[in-house]
Design a protein around this motif. Structure first.
Motif, short mmCIF file in Angstrom:
data_model
loop_
_atom_site.label_atom_id
_atom_site.label_comp_id
_atom_site.label_asym_id
_atom_site.label_seq_id
_atom_site.Cartn_x
_atom_site.Cartn_y
_atom_site.Cartn_z
N HIS A 5 0.83 -1.21 0.00
CA HIS A 5 0.00 0.00 0.00
C HIS A 5 0.86 1.25 0.00
CE1 HIS A 5 -4.05 -1.42 0.09
NE2 HIS A 5 -3.91 -2.13 1.19
N ALA A 6 1.94 1.22 0.79
CA ALA A 6 2.83 2.38 0.83
C ALA A 6 3.48 2.62 -0.53
CB ALA A 6 3.91 2.16 1.90
N GLU A 7 3.93 1.55 -1.18
CA GLU A 7 4.55 1.69 -2.50
C GLU A 7 3.55 2.21 -3.52
OE1 GLU A 7 7.08 -0.93 -5.79
OE2 GLU A 7 5.86 -1.94 -4.28
N THR A 8 2.31 1.70 -3.46
CA THR A 8 1.28 2.15 -4.40
C THR A 8 1.00 3.63 -4.23
OG1 THR A 8 0.26 -0.04 -4.32
CG2 THR A 8 -1.08 1.76 -5.18
N HIS A 9 0.93 4.09 -2.98
CA HIS A 9 0.70 5.51 -2.73
C HIS A 9 1.83 6.36 -3.32
CE1 HIS A 9 -0.11 9.29 -0.67
NE2 HIS A 9 1.15 9.28 -0.32
N VAL A 10 3.05 5.93 -3.09
CA VAL A 10 4.20 6.70 -3.59
C VAL A 10 4.23 6.69 -5.12
CG1 VAL A 10 6.72 6.80 -3.66
CG2 VAL A 10 5.56 6.35 -1.50
N ILE A 11 3.88 5.55 -5.74
CA ILE A 11 3.85 5.48 -7.21
C ILE A 11 2.82 6.44 -7.77
CG2 ILE A 11 3.21 4.00 -9.16
CD1 ILE A 11 4.54 1.68 -7.70
N GLN A 12 1.61 6.45 -7.18
CA GLN A 12 0.56 7.36 -7.66
C GLN A 12 0.96 8.82 -7.47
OE1 GLN A 12 -2.00 6.15 -9.42
NE2 GLN A 12 -0.93 4.22 -9.06
N GLU A 13 1.59 9.11 -6.35
CA GLU A 13 2.06 10.46 -6.08
C GLU A 13 3.14 10.86 -7.09
OE1 GLU A 13 3.18 12.40 -1.94
OE2 GLU A 13 4.87 11.27 -2.75
N THR A 14 4.02 9.90 -7.42
CA THR A 14 5.08 10.16 -8.39
C THR A 14 4.51 10.44 -9.78
OG1 THR A 14 6.64 8.78 -7.16
CG2 THR A 14 7.13 9.18 -9.48
N LYS A 15 3.53 9.64 -10.19
CA LYS A 15 2.89 9.85 -11.49
C LYS A 15 2.24 11.22 -11.57
CE LYS A 15 1.94 5.01 -12.66
NZ LYS A 15 0.88 4.01 -12.90
N SER A 34 8.49 12.21 -2.55
CA SER A 34 8.96 11.00 -1.87
C SER A 34 10.47 10.84 -1.97
CB SER A 34 8.28 9.77 -2.46
OG SER A 34 8.56 9.67 -3.85
N GLY A 35 11.07 11.36 -3.04
CA GLY A 35 12.53 11.32 -3.19
C GLY A 35 13.09 9.95 -3.50
N VAL A 36 12.29 9.02 -4.06
CA VAL A 36 12.78 7.67 -4.31
C VAL A 36 13.10 7.43 -5.78
CG1 VAL A 36 11.60 6.69 -2.32
CG2 VAL A 36 10.42 6.81 -4.52
N ILE A 37 12.84 8.40 -6.64
CA ILE A 37 13.13 8.30 -8.07
C ILE A 37 13.32 9.71 -8.60
CG2 ILE A 37 10.71 8.43 -8.82
CD1 ILE A 37 11.38 6.31 -10.94
N ALA A 38 14.05 9.85 -9.71
CA ALA A 38 14.31 11.17 -10.27
C ALA A 38 14.51 11.07 -11.77
CB ALA A 38 15.54 11.81 -9.62
N VAL A 39 14.28 12.19 -12.45
CA VAL A 39 14.56 12.32 -13.88
C VAL A 39 15.52 13.48 -14.05
CG1 VAL A 39 13.61 12.84 -16.16
CG2 VAL A 39 12.32 11.40 -14.59
N VAL A 40 16.65 13.23 -14.70
CA VAL A 40 17.66 14.26 -14.91
C VAL A 40 17.86 14.46 -16.40
CG1 VAL A 40 20.02 15.00 -14.42
CG2 VAL A 40 18.80 13.55 -12.78
#
Length: 491
Positions: free
Chosen positions: A120-130, A185-191
């Protein structure tokens, strides 16, 4: 290529599969004109690099050998992992930090549903990231394409303790950073680097580089990644995580519509403030004569698992039609939390069973499906786990986890939702989620899986019976034989 300008330096290297082919090309093309310039071709030597040879590499520990080989091949390797892969520890740390609690409270290792909480935590972060990437003009559909660009990099497996500024400085050491996108969340980035040469230099230097407690995973970003227009998110009140459980969600949503049992005894109230709750609505209308119940209609939030949103309207039930009409006259236009209520007589009250029948009819008419097949499911997953994970996205009719003959799980399951929309929300939210280290593969189930499995079992029983008959015939000496009676011989 020139690292600063991104333009060519005026020379290039061409490698052939054989010496003969290289000599032919040199003789044929040397001195020829190409795009207005006179080509001068010379034999080249091998690129001088300060790299370990195979013998020196073999002397290193195996783990170090693998790390060096991965780093060498990083720029030319086609990756096959999830584009939105995230460090599991960083996900839980991010959620815990925003809730103001410890990681052990978010993910209790002694709890039986620890894996579901992490999913559930990962799903929340993924949706927030999108949502964040869409707001920045990132076209998420490009992640489905295999063609890669030359200037942008996806940075994954970022540890939670690595700050945005710290990560950005690492890339700035290798050129101009044109764009740096990192969700809350700071767990992924695009540079996005200034040019292709700088991107290549940064990629080669930082791929598989150890950063604090993790190792960076880099991947060339898809081509045309920034081709979409920025999208402003709607209906988002905060970036926290609701602590409402899936059970509370289903209870509040299941009886959201108040049945109309006597004429106009049920009233329909519109223009509610989205922050108005059912208890507040009850408190407002409770003093009125004949008041029985009130309910704010809610729906699940597809972007935030376990959270519900008000739909801005609700239902009021009174004992008699006369009392309902009196309440309408008095309360129509009443201001509640800054919103003037619009109250009308409701002639469409229905119970949950009627709602389900209407949903079924709409599903058949539109040809949509409510049953989701869940593949790549860990074998230790139980029906309770699947219900807890998928129940946060809508009301479930049933959950089925098929078993093998030895009672072990088969690695897939079925979740049947009440409405097609809830099934779509679940697929959209969980399609990039991992459960116990496995990425869930979701799709609409074809046909009726229960009937299909029943048919398979029927066929298996039929084959088994046939095998038993053959074995019996062998034991009795070839099966049945024709014989004639005395009457038949006399005839």
């Amino acid at each position: 290529m020139d690292v600063k300008t991104g333009l060519g330096k005026g020379f290039a290297y061409v490698q052939f599969s054989s010496v003969e082919a290289a000599e032919k090309a040199l003789a044929a093309k040397d001195g020829q004109t190409f795009q207005g310039r006179l080509l001068h071709i010379l034999p080249a030597t091998a690129k001088r690099e300060n790299k370990l040879d195979d013998f020196a590499l073999s002397k290193l520990p195996l783990k170090k050998q693998q790390q060096i080989k991965k780093k060498r091949e990083a720029d030319s390797t086609s990756f096959n992992w999830n584009a939105l892969y995230m460090n599991a520890d960083a996900v839980v740390s991010s959620v815990a930090e925003r809730l103001g609690i410890s990681k052990s409270e978010v993910l209790d290792p002694t709890s039986s549903d620890a894996a579901i909480k992490q999913a559930h935590a990962e799903t929340h972060v993924i949706q927030e990231t999108k949502t964040y990437f869409r707001q920045q003009g990132v076209d998420l559909d490009t992640f489905k394409k295999s063609q890669r660009g030359e200037t942008a990099i996806l940075v994954k497996n970022i540890p939670h303790e690595c700050s945005r500024d710290e990560l950005q400085r690492l890339f700035e050491e290798h050129g101009d950073v044109k764009r740096f996108l990192m969700p809350p969340s700071g767990v992924i980035a695009v540079v996005e680097m200034g040019n292709a040469a700088q991107c290549k230099a940064a990629f080669g230097a930082l791929a598989y580089r150890k950063i604090k407690s993790s190792v960076l995973f880099l991947e060339k970003a898809p081509k045309d990644l920034f081709s979409a227009k920025p999208v402003v998110a709607e209906g988002v009140t905060n970036d926290g995580i609701s602590k409402t459980s899936a059970a509370d969600l289903k209870t509040s949503d299941a009886d959201a519509i108040v049945p109309n049992t006597a004429g106009t005894a049920t009233l329909f109230v519109r223009n509610l403030n989205f922050s108005t709750t059912t208890p507040q609505l009850i408190e407002t209308f409770k003093p009125l004569a004949g008041f029985l119940s009130a309910r704010v209609k809610t729906r699940t939030d597809p972007k935030k698992p376990g959270q519900i949103l008000s739909m801005g309207f609700g239902f009021l039930e009174f004992a008699t039609s006369v009392q309902a009409q009196a309440a309408l006259q008095v309360m129509d236009g009443y201001s509640l939390e800054g919103h003037k209520l619009q109250i009308r007589a409701s002639h469409k009250g229905a119970d949950a069973a009627e709602d389900r029948r209407k949903a079924d009819a709409a599903k058949r008419q539109a040809g949509k499906k409510t049953k989701v097949i869940i593949k790549n499911l860990p074998f230790e997953t139980t029906k309770k786990d699947v219900r807890a994970l998928f129940g946060a996205y809508g009301q479930l009719r049933s959950i089925r986890v098929p078993k093998k003959m030895d009672r072990g799980a088969r690695g897939f399951a079925f979740a049947d939702f009440v409405t097609p929309k809830e099934a779509e929300n679940a697929i959209e939210a969980l399609k990039d989620t991992h459960l116990l280290g496995r990425r869930l593969v979701l799709d609409f189930a074809e046909g009726d899986p229960e009937d299909a499995e029943a048919e398979i079992e029927k066929m298996q029983r039929k084959v088994g019976n046939q095998v038993n008959k053959v074995a019996l015939q062998k034991l009795v000496g070839g099966g049945r034989k024709r014989f004639t009676t005395a009457q038949e011989e006399g005839a």
